[in-house]
Design a protein around this motif. Structure first.
Motif, mmCIF file in Angstrom:
data_model
loop_
_atom_site.group_PDB
_atom_site.id
_atom_site.type_symbol
_atom_site.label_atom_id
_atom_site.label_comp_id
_atom_site.label_asym_id
_atom_site.label_seq_id
_atom_site.Cartn_x
_atom_site.Cartn_y
_atom_site.Cartn_z
ATOM 1 N N ASN A 163 -16.951 0.348 -5.750
ATOM 2 C CA ASN A 163 -16.480 1.174 -4.767
ATOM 3 C C ASN A 163 -17.067 1.338 -3.563
ATOM 4 O O ASN A 163 -18.078 1.987 -3.412
ATOM 5 N N THR A 189 -1.788 8.119 -0.862
ATOM 6 C CA THR A 189 -2.302 8.906 -1.805
ATOM 7 C C THR A 189 -2.905 10.105 -1.108
ATOM 8 O O THR A 189 -3.412 10.139 -0.242
ATOM 9 N N SER A 215 0.730 -1.292 0.047
ATOM 10 C CA SER A 215 -0.109 0.031 0.127
ATOM 11 C C SER A 215 0.738 1.198 0.066
ATOM 12 O O SER A 215 2.143 1.194 0.482
ATOM 13 N N TYR A 271 -4.647 9.305 2.383
ATOM 14 C CA TYR A 271 -5.449 7.895 2.204
ATOM 15 C C TYR A 271 -4.488 6.743 2.145
ATOM 16 O O TYR A 271 -3.553 6.726 1.199
ATOM 17 N N ASP A 272 -4.636 5.633 2.731
ATOM 18 C CA ASP A 272 -3.837 4.649 2.794
ATOM 19 C C ASP A 272 -4.525 3.638 1.691
ATOM 20 O O ASP A 272 -5.667 3.378 1.781
ATOM 21 N N THR A 273 -3.767 3.331 0.365
ATOM 22 C CA THR A 273 -4.458 2.792 -0.540
ATOM 23 C C THR A 273 -3.714 1.794 -1.154
ATOM 24 O O THR A 273 -2.466 1.622 -1.129
ATOM 25 N N HIS A 304 -9.537 2.444 0.023
ATOM 26 C CA HIS A 304 -9.009 3.323 -1.063
ATOM 27 C C HIS A 304 -8.133 2.580 -2.092
ATOM 28 O O HIS A 304 -7.430 1.883 -1.647
ATOM 29 N N CYS A 305 -8.379 2.877 -3.262
ATOM 30 C CA CYS A 305 -7.823 1.767 -3.990
ATOM 31 C C CYS A 305 -7.825 2.590 -5.618
ATOM 32 O O CYS A 305 -8.743 3.437 -5.894
ATOM 33 N N MET A 364 -11.310 7.634 -1.604
ATOM 34 C CA MET A 364 -10.311 7.788 -2.533
ATOM 35 C C MET A 364 -10.126 6.518 -3.519
ATOM 36 O O MET A 364 -9.701 5.637 -3.195
ATOM 37 N N ALA A 365 -10.668 6.784 -4.759
ATOM 38 C CA ALA A 365 -10.658 5.903 -5.657
ATOM 39 C C ALA A 365 -10.504 6.361 -6.996
ATOM 40 O O ALA A 365 -11.171 7.326 -7.478
#
Ligand SMILES: [Zn+2]
Length: 349
Positions: free
Chosen positions: A158, A89, A86, A97-99, A130-131, A162-163
């Motif tokens: 989703n 972002t 991860s 955001y940890d993504t 988040h992805c 954050m995506a």
């Protein structure tokens, strides 16, 4: 004299070893060779032939070396879960955001990828975290991607904030030069509790850097209960806190459409051909040509999808390969005509 000869031979050997090291690419012939790149991600690799990836659910891996596709093709790539790594972002307000990331690669970090084809990819996720998802890489950090062709479908359902979805790279900074994307991108927002930060782009969903001489044919569908940042080429152009300068976005060709809604009383609804929201300004934007259509709808009850029938009826048509051309399987709905292709087979010649 003997000693002199020995010294000369030793020098010769040493210099040839150095030149060998400089030219050395680790050859990649098979799916196992490709997966082994994940164990030495800083290496220099060269794809030696086309590889059928259809037999596995590919696990995205971080990569920081050089990957020369040799003009060859990875076909039938299938990614249905993010890689194990991860990154942080940041959105337009630099909120962190940890993504996690989906793609052939999860994160390209100081990497170079060039002269590669990825045909008939399918990347799909139902994410609670988040992805970002794309065909080549979910994220890039100061990396260079040139002459990379991608085709296929990316579909995100989703449940996070954050995506984003993209053809080539989801999020990040670097150079995207002479890339081509022929993609169907779908973003289905199922997070009704909080407003998502959604990004979609044929080449790059969110980020900054050079985007030059790329070609996009996009069919995008975006049902968003938050903030939309959509571009035929780049969704949002911004450094997002990354240390990377504005650069040219030039000489790109963009065709296709994005159909979307943005259910949000604070509606902004960015959707443009080249850059959806230019929160940073590219240094130049000359030479971009488009026949892109932004199609906004206001009916928030109907999820926008390429397939429009309540009860789809699919017919399967197999086109066999010829000596010179690829074979493939087409799935076509006899109701609405929506179709996609998969199961590519190489030319017989
Ligand atoms: Zn249909």
């Amino acid at each position: 004299m003997k000693r002199l000869v020995c010294v000369l031979i030793c020098m010769l050997l040493a210099s040839s070893a150095i030149s060998f090291a400089e030219d050395a690419y680790i050859p990649v012939y098979t799916l196992d060779d490709l997966a082994a790149m994940g164990r030495s991600p800083w290496g220099r690799y060269r794809l030696m032939n086309d590889i059928d990836m259809g037999s596995v659910e590919w696990v995205p891996m971080p990569f920081s070396g050089e990957f020369d596709g040799g003009g060859h093709c990875l076909y039938n790539l299938r990614v249905v879960a993010p890689g194990p790594d991860s990154r942080i972002t940041r959105d337009g307000n630099r909120k962190e955001y940890d993504t996690v990331f989906l793609g052939l690669f999860s994160v390209l970090d100081g990497a170079s990828v060039h002269n590669l084809r990825i045909t008939g990819a399918y990347v799909a996720t139902e994410n609670t975290g988040h992805c970002f998802a794309a065909i080549l890489a979910g994220m890039m950090d100061r990396s260079s991607v040139s002459a990379v062709f991608v085709s296929g479908r990316v579909h995100m359902t989703n449940r996070a904030v954050m995506a984003g979805v993209a053809g080539v790279v989801g999020y990040g900074c670097g150079t995207l030069d002479r890339c081509e994307a022929r993609v169907e991108l779908v973003f289905e927002d199922r997070n009704l509790e909080s407003r998502c930060e959604e990004f979609m782009g044929g080449i790059l969903a969110c980020g900054i850097g050079t985007v030059n001489a790329c070609s996009v044919d996009i069919d995008g569908y975006d049902s968003c209960h938050g903030y939309v940042h959509n571009g035929g080429l780049v969704g949002m152009y911004y450094h997002c806190g990354m240390e990377y300068d504005e650069a040219p976005v030039t000489n790109n060709i963009i065709s296709g459409r994005i159909t979307f809604f943005e259910e949000n009383p604070d509606r902004r609804a960015y959707c443009e051909a080249t850059v959806g929201e230019p929160l940073s300004k590219p240094t130049r934007t000359n030479g971009n040509i488009d026949t892109f259509e932004s199609q906004e709808t206001k009916n928030y009850d109907v999820v926008l999808l390429p397939e429009t029938c309540e009860v789809p009826a699919y017919e399967t048509l197999v086109t066999p390969p010829t000596a010179a051309s690829w074979g493939y399987t087409q799935h076509r709905c006899s109701g609405c005509g929506y179709h996609w292709t998969d199961s590519y087979t190489p030319p017989r010649g």
